[in-house]
Motif scaffolding. Structure first.
Motif, mmCIF file in Angstrom:
data_model
loop_
_atom_site.group_PDB
_atom_site.id
_atom_site.type_symbol
_atom_site.label_atom_id
_atom_site.label_comp_id
_atom_site.label_asym_id
_atom_site.label_seq_id
_atom_site.Cartn_x
_atom_site.Cartn_y
_atom_site.Cartn_z
ATOM 1 N N MET A 198 13.538 56.269 52.163
ATOM 2 C CA MET A 198 12.778 56.224 50.926
ATOM 3 C C MET A 198 13.031 57.483 50.093
ATOM 4 O O MET A 198 12.941 57.446 48.882
ATOM 5 N N ARG A 199 13.353 58.586 50.781
ATOM 6 C CA ARG A 199 13.679 59.811 50.031
ATOM 7 C C ARG A 199 14.927 59.618 49.189
ATOM 8 O O ARG A 199 14.995 60.106 48.058
ATOM 9 N N VAL A 200 15.910 58.928 49.754
ATOM 10 C CA VAL A 200 17.144 58.681 49.008
ATOM 11 C C VAL A 200 16.834 57.841 47.778
ATOM 12 O O VAL A 200 17.315 58.120 46.672
ATOM 13 N N TYR A 201 16.008 56.810 47.939
ATOM 14 C CA TYR A 201 15.651 55.956 46.813
ATOM 15 C C TYR A 201 14.870 56.755 45.763
ATOM 16 O O TYR A 201 15.088 56.603 44.563
ATOM 17 N N ALA A 202 13.977 57.630 46.210
ATOM 18 C CA ALA A 202 13.225 58.470 45.272
ATOM 19 C C ALA A 202 14.173 59.380 44.489
ATOM 20 O O ALA A 202 13.986 59.587 43.284
ATOM 21 N N ASP A 203 15.188 59.906 45.161
ATOM 22 C CA ASP A 203 16.187 60.741 44.471
ATOM 23 C C ASP A 203 16.957 59.925 43.433
ATOM 24 O O ASP A 203 17.230 60.404 42.332
ATOM 25 N N ILE A 232 10.624 48.913 40.427
ATOM 26 C CA ILE A 232 10.708 50.008 41.400
ATOM 27 C C ILE A 232 10.397 49.482 42.800
ATOM 28 O O ILE A 232 11.113 49.770 43.761
ATOM 29 N N VAL A 233 9.346 48.674 42.915
ATOM 30 C CA VAL A 233 8.985 48.097 44.217
ATOM 31 C C VAL A 233 10.096 47.176 44.710
ATOM 32 O O VAL A 233 10.506 47.230 45.874
ATOM 33 N N SER A 234 10.607 46.336 43.827
ATOM 34 C CA SER A 234 11.677 45.419 44.187
ATOM 35 C C SER A 234 12.924 46.185 44.643
ATOM 36 O O SER A 234 13.539 45.863 45.662
ATOM 37 N N GLY A 235 13.285 47.212 43.908
ATOM 38 C CA GLY A 235 14.438 48.027 44.272
ATOM 39 C C GLY A 235 14.236 48.758 45.582
ATOM 40 O O GLY A 235 15.158 48.889 46.388
ATOM 41 N N SER A 236 13.016 49.224 45.801
ATOM 42 C CA SER A 236 12.688 49.910 47.049
ATOM 43 C C SER A 236 12.860 48.968 48.235
ATOM 44 O O SER A 236 13.455 49.336 49.252
ATOM 45 N N ASN A 237 12.344 47.762 48.101
ATOM 46 C CA ASN A 237 12.477 46.775 49.181
ATOM 47 C C ASN A 237 13.945 46.444 49.436
ATOM 48 O O ASN A 237 14.385 46.382 50.581
ATOM 49 N N ARG A 238 14.701 46.254 48.373
ATOM 50 C CA ARG A 238 16.123 45.935 48.500
ATOM 51 C C ARG A 238 16.873 47.102 49.159
ATOM 52 O O ARG A 238 17.686 46.905 50.063
#
Length: 63
Positions: free
Chosen positions: A1-6, A23-29
């Motif tokens: 999740m840190r990578v996605y936050a970056d 953002i939620v959809s991208g996080s799940n993917r």
């Protein structure tokens, strides 16, 4: 999740604006893709709180 936050932080610095839903959809993917990569590398993903049973380690812990 840190990578996605970056990734999101860099996108925001470049003027990209995402809706909370995207953002939620991208996080799940992103998480699902990461799990596939880890599985391909030989790791096993287990749910949080699950403790795999190992008879040998249980004996060691009882000492």
């Amino acid at each position: 999740m840190r990578v996605y936050a970056d990734i999101l932080a860099n996108a925001a610095r470049n003027g990209w604006d995402y809706t909370p839903e995207s953002i939620v959809s991208g996080s799940n993917r992103h998480f699902e893709e990461m799990k596939l990569q880890l599985n391909d590398a030989g790791y096993e993903i287990v749910p949080v709180g699950v403790r795999p049973y190992c008879k040998r380690l249980d004996k060691l812990a009882a000492r």
